[in-house]
Design an enzyme around this catalytic site. Sequence first.
Site, PDB file in Angstrom:
ATOM      1  NE  ARG A   8      -4.116  -1.833   2.124  1.00  0.00           N
ATOM      2  CZ  ARG A   8      -4.048  -3.127   2.418  1.00  0.00           C
ATOM      3  NH1 ARG A   8      -2.932  -3.622   2.925  1.00  0.00           N
ATOM      4  NH2 ARG A   8      -5.078  -3.922   2.206  1.00  0.00           N
ATOM      5  CG  ASP A  72      10.694  -8.162   4.364  1.00  0.00           C
ATOM      6  OD1 ASP A  72      10.128  -7.138   4.785  1.00  0.00           O
ATOM      7  OD2 ASP A  72      11.288  -8.961   5.116  1.00  0.00           O
ATOM      8  N   GLY A 156      11.462   5.811   5.572  1.00  0.00           N
ATOM      9  CA  GLY A 156      12.189   4.881   6.430  1.00  0.00           C
ATOM     10  C   GLY A 156      13.504   5.471   6.919  1.00  0.00           C
ATOM     11  NE  ARG A 184      11.353  -1.250  -2.019  1.00  0.00           N
ATOM     12  CZ  ARG A 184      11.780  -0.348  -1.128  1.00  0.00           C
ATOM     13  NH1 ARG A 184      12.171   0.834  -1.521  1.00  0.00           N
ATOM     14  NH2 ARG A 184      11.821  -0.634   0.146  1.00  0.00           N
TER      15      ARG A 184
END
Length: 201
Positions: A8, A72, A156, A184
């Site tokens: 999300r 993750d 983060g 990522r």
Amino acid sequence: MKLLLASRNAKKLAELRRILEFEGVAGVDVVGLADVLPFPEAPETEPTFEGNALAKARDAFAATGLPSVADDSGIAVDALNGMPGVLSARWSGAHGDDLANLELLLGQLRDVPDERRGGAFVCAAAFVAPGGVEAVVRGEWRGTIRREPAGVNGFGYDPIFQPEGRDVTAAELSPAEKDESSHRGRALRLLLPHLRGLAGS
């Protein structure tokens, strides 16, 4: 072809869309969990980034039938023996409290000298699709942990992570600069052969 990113997080969705566009992968419509009917989401209980990513991608595919990507990710600090690791998002106790997580980590590293403040952002990304197709990849982004946060981009731990070869934090990079180098971005690019297959490109 729809591709479900099991998240999300609007910034993660935007990141995957930018990478696909930059790499010339057309015909893939990336949607997130907010765009599909709700389904039970299992807690992240696996001991590895890879295990959590694959579990999330499998759940998303089973619930929707859509080819699914899940990731993750977290930060692994050398002086903390690789922690927070898979606990990065809930390091302070409450899942997703970025400021509390960041402040706790800085407090834990307060007396660690600069030469021992190395670490890496780690991302495992998993792809699950019809026909029993599954793939799990890993990207890492080495750097050091700053003593004070800087920058407003990203999320983060980005404001305290200074990538190798840079004199700014991840939160001071533009989205394009971050896509090119980040953990990522590296992991998602490793999935490109599968994603190109979806698009037929």
